[in-house]
Scaffold this motif. Structure first.
Motif, PDB file in Angstrom:
ATOM      1  N   GLY A 185     -50.668   5.703 -12.678  1.00 13.57           N
ATOM      2  CA  GLY A 185     -50.143   4.356 -12.858  1.00 13.57           C
ATOM      3  C   GLY A 185     -51.058   3.454 -13.664  1.00 13.57           C
ATOM      4  O   GLY A 185     -50.743   2.297 -13.896  1.00 13.57           O
ATOM      5  N   HIS A 186     -52.217   3.987 -14.104  1.00 12.33           N
ATOM      6  CA  HIS A 186     -53.192   3.192 -14.858  1.00 12.33           C
ATOM      7  C   HIS A 186     -52.903   3.258 -16.347  1.00 12.33           C
ATOM      8  O   HIS A 186     -52.530   4.295 -16.881  1.00 12.33           O
ATOM      9  CB  HIS A 186     -54.606   3.703 -14.607  1.00 12.33           C
ATOM     10  N   ARG A 187     -53.085   2.115 -17.002  1.00 11.86           N
ATOM     11  CA  ARG A 187     -53.044   2.083 -18.463  1.00 11.86           C
ATOM     12  C   ARG A 187     -53.981   0.981 -18.948  1.00 11.86           C
ATOM     13  O   ARG A 187     -54.242   0.014 -18.246  1.00 11.86           O
ATOM     14  CB  ARG A 187     -51.635   1.876 -19.002  1.00 11.86           C
ATOM     15  N   CYS A 188     -54.499   1.163 -20.153  1.00 14.12           N
ATOM     16  CA  CYS A 188     -55.339   0.151 -20.802  1.00 14.12           C
ATOM     17  C   CYS A 188     -54.479  -0.632 -21.779  1.00 14.12           C
ATOM     18  O   CYS A 188     -53.636  -0.048 -22.462  1.00 14.12           O
ATOM     19  CB  CYS A 188     -56.481   0.809 -21.574  1.00 14.12           C
ATOM     20  N   VAL A 189     -54.710  -1.932 -21.821  1.00 11.56           N
ATOM     21  CA  VAL A 189     -53.983  -2.789 -22.747  1.00 11.56           C
ATOM     22  C   VAL A 189     -55.019  -3.500 -23.618  1.00 11.56           C
ATOM     23  O   VAL A 189     -55.574  -4.527 -23.229  1.00 11.56           O
ATOM     24  CB  VAL A 189     -53.107  -3.819 -21.991  1.00 11.56           C
TER      25      VAL A 189
ATOM     26  N   ASP B 204     -49.976   0.118 -12.124  1.00 12.95           N
ATOM     27  CA  ASP B 204     -48.634  -0.148 -11.606  1.00 12.95           C
ATOM     28  C   ASP B 204     -48.195  -1.589 -11.880  1.00 12.95           C
ATOM     29  O   ASP B 204     -47.657  -2.276 -11.007  1.00 12.95           O
ATOM     30  CB  ASP B 204     -48.560   0.159 -10.109  1.00 12.95           C
ATOM     31  N   GLY B 205     -48.452  -2.076 -13.101  1.00 12.97           N
ATOM     32  CA  GLY B 205     -48.025  -3.398 -13.510  1.00 12.97           C
ATOM     33  C   GLY B 205     -48.907  -4.539 -13.038  1.00 12.97           C
ATOM     34  O   GLY B 205     -48.603  -5.698 -13.284  1.00 12.97           O
TER      35      GLY B 205
END
Length: 107
Positions: free
Chosen positions: A68-72, A87-88
């Motif tokens: 659920g992890h992402r880099c922005v 997760d948002g």
């Protein structure tokens, strides 16, 4: 009863305004709304003079965020701003190679 950490917008309002604008520009509309309600849980603690990163959620140091992890990564006019989102939910704001953050003076 434990007191909730302060909102980042109350401590660093200019940072939050910039993040909201940059997130909108990247099409991250939901995160642009959410960033206004993140808490300042703690500072990075790495002691590097180029780092002013802040934790916006509790997380064990040195552990991966997992599924659920992402880099922005964002495109500020100076330095680097990168959000870790799970997760948002924004859990970390990486702030590198930027002028010192100005804290809002509390009345």
């Amino acid at each position: 009863m434990e007191q909730e950490p302060p909102l980042v917008r109350d401590v660093f309002p200019e940072l939050i305004d910039e993040l909201a604008t940059l997130l909108e520009e990247e099409g991250e509309h939901w995160l642009a709304i959410c960033v206004r309600d993140v808490h300042l849980v703690g500072e990075c603690g790495c002691r590097d003079d180029f780092c002013q990163s802040i934790r916006t959620a509790d997380h064990p140091p040195g552990q991966p965020y997992g599924p659920g992890h992402r880099c922005v990564p964002l495109l500020p006019s100076s330095g680097d701003l990168i959000l870790d989102v799970v997760d948002g939910r924004i859990v970390y704001i990486e702030i590198l190679d930027r002028p010192p953050l100005r804290r809002r003076v509390q009345p």
